[in-house]
Design a protein around this motif. Structure first.
Motif, PDB file in Angstrom:
ATOM      1  N   LYS A  33       0.827  -1.204   0.000  1.00 56.33           N
ATOM      2  CA  LYS A  33       0.000   0.000   0.000  1.00 56.33           C
ATOM      3  C   LYS A  33       0.865   1.259   0.000  1.00 56.33           C
ATOM      4  O   LYS A  33       0.536   2.239  -0.667  1.00 56.33           O
ATOM      5  CB  LYS A  33      -0.944   0.000   1.195  1.00 56.33           C
ATOM      6  CG  LYS A  33      -1.974   1.111   1.128  1.00 56.33           C
ATOM      7  CD  LYS A  33      -3.237   0.699   1.809  1.00 56.33           C
ATOM      8  CE  LYS A  33      -4.293   1.736   1.901  1.00 56.33           C
ATOM      9  NZ  LYS A  33      -4.308   2.833   1.027  1.00 56.33           N
ATOM     10  N   SER A  38      -3.623   3.009  -3.639  1.00 57.63           N
ATOM     11  CA  SER A  38      -4.892   2.288  -3.795  1.00 57.63           C
ATOM     12  C   SER A  38      -4.819   1.201  -4.867  1.00 57.63           C
ATOM     13  O   SER A  38      -5.634   0.280  -4.873  1.00 57.63           O
ATOM     14  CB  SER A  38      -6.025   3.265  -4.118  1.00 57.63           C
ATOM     15  OG  SER A  38      -5.774   3.902  -5.356  1.00 57.63           O
ATOM     16  N   GLN A  42      -6.745  -2.720  -5.272  1.00 60.64           N
ATOM     17  CA  GLN A  42      -7.425  -3.112  -6.500  1.00 60.64           C
ATOM     18  C   GLN A  42      -6.747  -4.318  -7.149  1.00 60.64           C
ATOM     19  O   GLN A  42      -7.418  -5.217  -7.660  1.00 60.64           O
ATOM     20  CB  GLN A  42      -7.469  -1.933  -7.465  1.00 60.64           C
ATOM     21  CG  GLN A  42      -8.278  -0.776  -6.925  1.00 60.64           C
ATOM     22  CD  GLN A  42      -8.048   0.505  -7.702  1.00 60.64           C
ATOM     23  OE1 GLN A  42      -7.053   0.661  -8.412  1.00 60.64           O
ATOM     24  NE2 GLN A  42      -8.971   1.456  -7.564  1.00 60.64           N
ATOM     25  N   LYS A 102      -2.792  -1.250 -11.934  1.00 64.64           N
ATOM     26  CA  LYS A 102      -3.304  -2.324 -11.083  1.00 64.64           C
ATOM     27  C   LYS A 102      -3.284  -3.680 -11.789  1.00 64.64           C
ATOM     28  O   LYS A 102      -3.090  -4.714 -11.154  1.00 64.64           O
ATOM     29  CB  LYS A 102      -4.710  -2.002 -10.583  1.00 64.64           C
ATOM     30  CG  LYS A 102      -5.771  -1.974 -11.665  1.00 64.64           C
ATOM     31  CD  LYS A 102      -7.126  -1.614 -11.101  1.00 64.64           C
ATOM     32  CE  LYS A 102      -8.177  -1.541 -12.182  1.00 64.64           C
ATOM     33  NZ  LYS A 102      -9.479  -1.160 -11.642  1.00 64.64           N
TER      34      LYS A 102
END
Length: 138
Positions: A33, A38, A42, A102
């Protein structure tokens, strides 16, 4: 010549691989993190949903297909740290705001956690996957 990830990413993935091999209960989520923000959450969600498939062909070509949270599929090439998603083009390549998108992070995490789906296809089918991806981009 292989393209190298930033040292901090390589180290983090290596530590995760060692933790998985040792069946360690210590998870490196706070570090993930911190480095990826974020996108880490995800990406872990994509891994949990088993959205990553390694597609290989008899010629040895390998490509990852990631089913995104929107339902769209993206092509990721781990060997050169590339993803076909718009976020990769904009945030990673163009603006340099992120190290990975992501989808690509999910690919690396699924490799480390050994949760990647696998599919073997013919060379023609693999070419068709790339062509279909190209048509979706335009």
């Amino acid at each position: 010549m292989a393209v190298a990830l930033p040292a901090v990413v390589e180290e983090l993935l290596s530590e995760m691989a060692a933790a998985v091999q040792e069946s360690a209960r210590i998870f490196l989520f706070p570090r993930l993190k911190f480095v990826f923000g974020s996108s880490a959450i995800q990406a872990l969600d994509l891994v949990d949903r088993q959205s990553i498939t390694l597609i290989s062909s008899p010629s040895g070509r390998r490509v990852y297909q990631v089913l995104g949270s929107s339902g769209k599929t993206y092509i990721c090439l781990a060997s050169c740290h590339y993803c076909s998603c718009p976020a990769f083009a904009f945030s990673v390549l163009r603006k340099g705001e992120s190290l990975l998108c992501k989808h690509l992070l999910a690919v690396y995490l699924s490799q480390v956690m050994r949760t990647c789906q696998q599919l073997c296809v013919s060379d023609k089918q693999l070419t068709d996957i790339f062509l279909m991806e190209k048509r979706q981009e335009t």
